[in-house]
Design a protein around this motif. Structure first.
Motif, mmCIF file in Angstrom:
data_model
loop_
_atom_site.group_PDB
_atom_site.id
_atom_site.type_symbol
_atom_site.label_atom_id
_atom_site.label_comp_id
_atom_site.label_asym_id
_atom_site.label_seq_id
_atom_site.Cartn_x
_atom_site.Cartn_y
_atom_site.Cartn_z
ATOM 1 N N UNK A 124 79.035 -70.719 19.878
ATOM 2 C CA UNK A 124 80.086 -71.365 20.661
ATOM 3 C C UNK A 124 81.408 -70.763 20.210
ATOM 4 N N UNK A 125 82.104 -70.106 21.150
ATOM 5 C CA UNK A 125 83.354 -69.413 20.837
ATOM 6 C C UNK A 125 84.423 -69.787 21.843
ATOM 7 N N UNK A 130 88.233 -62.741 19.130
ATOM 8 C CA UNK A 130 88.156 -61.287 18.918
ATOM 9 C C UNK A 130 86.724 -60.768 18.760
ATOM 10 N N UNK A 131 85.801 -61.626 18.331
ATOM 11 C CA UNK A 131 84.408 -61.209 18.182
ATOM 12 C C UNK A 131 83.840 -60.702 19.509
ATOM 13 N N UNK A 136 81.626 -56.362 22.753
ATOM 14 C CA UNK A 136 81.604 -55.632 24.021
ATOM 15 C C UNK A 136 81.976 -54.166 23.838
ATOM 16 N N UNK A 137 82.750 -53.848 22.791
ATOM 17 C CA UNK A 137 83.077 -52.445 22.528
ATOM 18 C C UNK A 137 81.838 -51.640 22.184
#
Length: 166
Positions: A124-125, A130-131, A136-137
């Motif tokens: 849960x974010x 930033x994670x 996704x990078x």
């Protein structure tokens, strides 16, 4: 397209063909009359998630659970669903959750976000954590380092397991 705005003029949501939308609305109203003593729970995946979100603006359910939902309205529309018990599941590589673009005024409705990262862990974010960006990078890294190789799939979301475990 104007939404069922509950007295909030200017709320906009995704454009859908009016005929199926009217039919969907009529059908929902009939079902709600049949089950007026029941507590509603709306859920859906992808397009179904969008439909469940739109239905939530017509009849507030006890809770809304969506998986891979696109953005379906602007800030005014999202405000209509303020206070809704909303649970949104977002897969790291699911492009549907990133459309329509925010630059066109679309936003996700408020609620809890459960992020499914590339290693399939669910956390849960907050939407701007930033994670999520770092995870996704890894998609760009996959395109650069693996997608061009013979035998590898062209895009990371189609890869079955993360490269780090192979």
């Amino acid at each position: 397209m104007p939404c069922h705005s509950h007295g909030r003029p200017g709320a906009r949501c995704i454009r859908v063909s009016p005929k199926p939308c009217r039919k969907f609305g009529r059908e929902l109203r009939l079902r709600w009359q049949e089950f007026n003593q029941c507590q509603l729970l709306f859920t859906g995946h992808s397009l179904g998630a969008a439909m469940a979100t739109l239905a939530s603006s017509l009849q507030k359910p006890r809770a809304l659970y969506t998986i891979g939902s696109p953005r379906v309205g602007d800030q005014a529309f999202a405000g209509l669903l303020q206070g809704l018990d909303n649970h949104r599941y977002v897969d790291c590589c699911d492009l549907v959750t990133r459309v329509p673009p925010e630059v066109l005024g679309y936003t996700h409705i408020p609620g809890k976000v459960y992020y499914i990262d590339f290693n399939r862990a669910v956390q849960q974010l907050y939407p701007n954590d930033p994670y999520i960006d770092r995870d996704r990078r890894a998609e760009e890294d996959y395109l650069k380092n693996y997608s061009w190789r013979i035998g590898d799939v062209a895009v990371r979301p189609l890869a079955i397991t993360p490269r780090s475990t192979m």
